[in-house]
Design a protein around this motif. Structure first.
Motif, PDB file in Angstrom:
ATOM      1  N   LYS A 276       0.786  -1.373  -0.065  1.00  0.00           N
ATOM      2  CA  LYS A 276      -0.100   0.120  -0.005  1.00  0.00           C
ATOM      3  C   LYS A 276       0.825   1.286  -0.150  1.00  0.00           C
ATOM      4  CE  LYS A 276      -3.849  -2.083   2.504  1.00  0.00           C
ATOM      5  NZ  LYS A 276      -4.872  -1.899   3.579  1.00  0.00           N
ATOM      6  N   TYR A 277       0.487   2.385  -0.712  1.00  0.00           N
ATOM      7  CA  TYR A 277       1.303   3.274  -0.924  1.00  0.00           C
ATOM      8  C   TYR A 277       0.526   4.864  -0.960  1.00  0.00           C
ATOM      9  CZ  TYR A 277       0.119   3.359  -5.705  1.00  0.00           C
ATOM     10  OH  TYR A 277      -0.209   3.201  -7.133  1.00  0.00           O
ATOM     11  N   ARG A 278       0.987   5.937  -0.765  1.00  0.00           N
ATOM     12  CA  ARG A 278       0.526   7.025  -1.054  1.00  0.00           C
ATOM     13  C   ARG A 278       1.428   8.092  -1.912  1.00  0.00           C
ATOM     14  NH1 ARG A 278       1.510  11.389   2.248  1.00  0.00           N
ATOM     15  NH2 ARG A 278       2.613  10.898   4.346  1.00  0.00           N
ATOM     16  N   ILE A 279       1.030   8.795  -2.416  1.00  0.00           N
ATOM     17  CA  ILE A 279       1.862   9.880  -3.269  1.00  0.00           C
ATOM     18  C   ILE A 279       1.750  11.097  -2.803  1.00  0.00           C
ATOM     19  CG2 ILE A 279       2.475  10.597  -5.598  1.00  0.00           C
ATOM     20  CD1 ILE A 279       1.291   8.085  -6.656  1.00  0.00           C
ATOM     21  N   GLU A 280       2.960  11.838  -2.483  1.00  0.00           N
ATOM     22  CA  GLU A 280       2.833  13.178  -2.162  1.00  0.00           C
ATOM     23  C   GLU A 280       3.703  14.018  -3.207  1.00  0.00           C
ATOM     24  OE1 GLU A 280       5.032  15.967   1.462  1.00  0.00           O
ATOM     25  OE2 GLU A 280       5.638  13.897   1.278  1.00  0.00           O
ATOM     26  N   VAL A 281       2.874  15.015  -3.935  1.00  0.00           N
ATOM     27  CA  VAL A 281       3.192  16.125  -4.653  1.00  0.00           C
ATOM     28  C   VAL A 281       3.212  17.251  -4.147  1.00  0.00           C
ATOM     29  CG1 VAL A 281       3.211  16.938  -7.031  1.00  0.00           C
ATOM     30  CG2 VAL A 281       2.519  14.513  -6.559  1.00  0.00           C
ATOM     31  N   LYS A 282       4.690  18.029  -4.201  1.00  0.00           N
ATOM     32  CA  LYS A 282       4.498  19.442  -3.866  1.00  0.00           C
ATOM     33  C   LYS A 282       5.509  20.228  -4.734  1.00  0.00           C
ATOM     34  CE  LYS A 282       7.328  18.770  -0.055  1.00  0.00           C
ATOM     35  NZ  LYS A 282       7.576  18.785   1.602  1.00  0.00           N
ATOM     36  N   GLU A 283       5.379  21.290  -4.761  1.00  0.00           N
ATOM     37  CA  GLU A 283       6.573  22.304  -5.274  1.00  0.00           C
ATOM     38  C   GLU A 283       7.968  21.946  -4.890  1.00  0.00           C
ATOM     39  OE1 GLU A 283       7.676  26.941  -6.151  1.00  0.00           O
ATOM     40  OE2 GLU A 283       5.678  26.433  -5.375  1.00  0.00           O
ATOM     41  N   ALA A 284       8.727  21.635  -5.696  1.00  0.00           N
ATOM     42  CA  ALA A 284      10.275  21.274  -5.328  1.00  0.00           C
ATOM     43  C   ALA A 284      10.952  22.545  -4.826  1.00  0.00           C
ATOM     44  CB  ALA A 284      11.000  20.917  -6.522  1.00  0.00           C
ATOM     45  N   LYS A 285      11.568  22.431  -3.656  1.00  0.00           N
ATOM     46  CA  LYS A 285      12.785  23.323  -3.067  1.00  0.00           C
ATOM     47  C   LYS A 285      13.656  23.782  -4.210  1.00  0.00           C
ATOM     48  CE  LYS A 285      15.079  24.770   1.196  1.00  0.00           C
ATOM     49  NZ  LYS A 285      14.298  26.119   1.347  1.00  0.00           N
ATOM     50  N   VAL A 286      13.565  24.982  -4.574  1.00  0.00           N
ATOM     51  CA  VAL A 286      14.727  25.341  -5.443  1.00  0.00           C
ATOM     52  C   VAL A 286      14.971  26.788  -5.486  1.00  0.00           C
ATOM     53  CG1 VAL A 286      14.937  25.994  -7.958  1.00  0.00           C
ATOM     54  CG2 VAL A 286      13.488  24.070  -7.469  1.00  0.00           C
TER      55      VAL A 286
END
Length: 344
Positions: A276-286
């Motif tokens: 089982k898994y979950r995906i986390e998407v966010k703006e990359a630290k740049v």
């Protein structure tokens, strides 16, 4: 440059490009980095990926060494969990013999690909019973011909035996990797472009310094921060270019957290893992902005972390703009050096 800066290139393959295009860009970028005066140029290891072409860093390193004259070329990194320490030592001793003083071996602890590629790399018997710490120790002992008399393979040597063996680095994005580097007395590279959590980064660097055990090569801790950097002529353009960068993580039920390139890769990783898994998407630290702005941000980061060096990773789909980012970054540091010398 007042702060030694290197470049990490992953041979990205963007829409409409071939693997040949990706490698051609990597070669050209290494040559440009040398001309601009960058400290080092590292290439990465990724498997079973349509987005990144660099699956064999030691092979690519050999080609880059032949196509450049003086810049240090290295791995960022070799995923040692998959391989025999003896064979890795042989590969890098050959490179170090061919290009004395120009080779670096960065060792990573991530799988570098999907579960099926890990199975393909490690074979039916799976991974070695040796821990990563043990494997790094073995690799170092082979490279420096320090096999103990009571070792199971006592008397073995790695051929060739270069006058200047590759320098070793431990790469990671967690406190665990920092502790491994500290225990072994090796330089530590925290990959902030993978784990953008500032608290984790500061904790890892602090743990590395506090737990560092001096070694023959490194009597003092040595920290490098690898981070995403985008420089453009204006703040607005830099922000627009940085908008292409996302941080995609997959959280597995077993507790493992991995950073992957795309949401599609995360979904495929989850399917192949059978967890089982979950995906986390966010703006990359740049770190992004105009040359002056980025220089100021990097100077603050250097002071905040107390780091000796930086490695920058720049993801911009347009190759010419990617090159321009590295040019502007170098110019910013040269300009700052000139101003500092005038104030003395």
């Amino acid at each position: 440059m007042s702060i030694p800066i290197g470049i990490l290139d992953q041979s990205p393959r963007f829409a409409g490009e071939t693997a040949e295009d990706a490698f051609r860009h990597t070669i050209e970028l290494a040559q440009i980095a040398e001309e601009l005066g960058y400290q080092r140029f590292w290439v990465s290891e990724h498997h079973d990926s349509a987005n990144v072409s660099g699956s064999s860093p030691e092979v690519l390193i050999s080609y880059l060494l032949a196509k450049t004259k003086k810049i240090t070329i290295g791995s960022g990194g070799v995923m040692l969990q998959h391989y025999s320490p003896y064979k890795v030592a042989e590969n890098f001793n050959v490179l170090s013999t061919l290009a004395p003083g120009r080779v670096e071996l960065g060792i990573g602890r991530a799988p570098g690909g999907l579960p099926r590629s890990t199975r393909a790399l490690q074979g039916e018997n799976g991974s070695s019973t040796l821990s990563l710490t043990d494997k790094i120790t073995e690799t170092r002992n082979y490279i420096y011909n320090r096999i103990a008399d009571d070792h199971a393979l006592a008397g073995i040597q790695v051929s060739p035996n270069p006058a200047q063996p590759a320098d070793l680095f431990v790469l990671g994005a967690s406190t665990n990797s920092a502790e491994v580097a500290a225990k072994l007395g090796l330089p530590y590279v925290f990959s902030q472009f993978i784990n953008g959590d500032e608290e984790v980064a500061l904790t890892a660097v602090k743990a590395y310094r506090e737990q560092f055990v001096p070694s023959i090569e490194y009597p003092k801790p040595h920290v490098i921060l690898a981070l995403s950097v985008i420089v453009a002529e204006t703040e607005e353009e830099a922000s627009q270019l940085a908008g292409e960068n996302l941080s995609v993580k997959i959280h597995l039920e077993s507790g493992k957290v991995l950073t992957v390139g795309t949401v599609e890769q995360a979904e495929e990783f989850g399917r192949q893992s059978a967890e089982k898994y979950r995906i986390e998407v966010k703006e990359a630290k740049v770190v992004k902005g105009s040359p002056t702005s980025v220089y100021q941000q990097l100077a603050t980061i250097r002071h905040q972390y107390g780091i000796q060096e930086l490695v920058v990773h720049t993801v911009i789909q347009n190759f010419n703009k990617r090159v321009r980012s590295f040019e502007l970054l170098q110019q910013a540091f040269v300009h700052a050096e000139v101003e500092a010398s005038l104030e003395v």
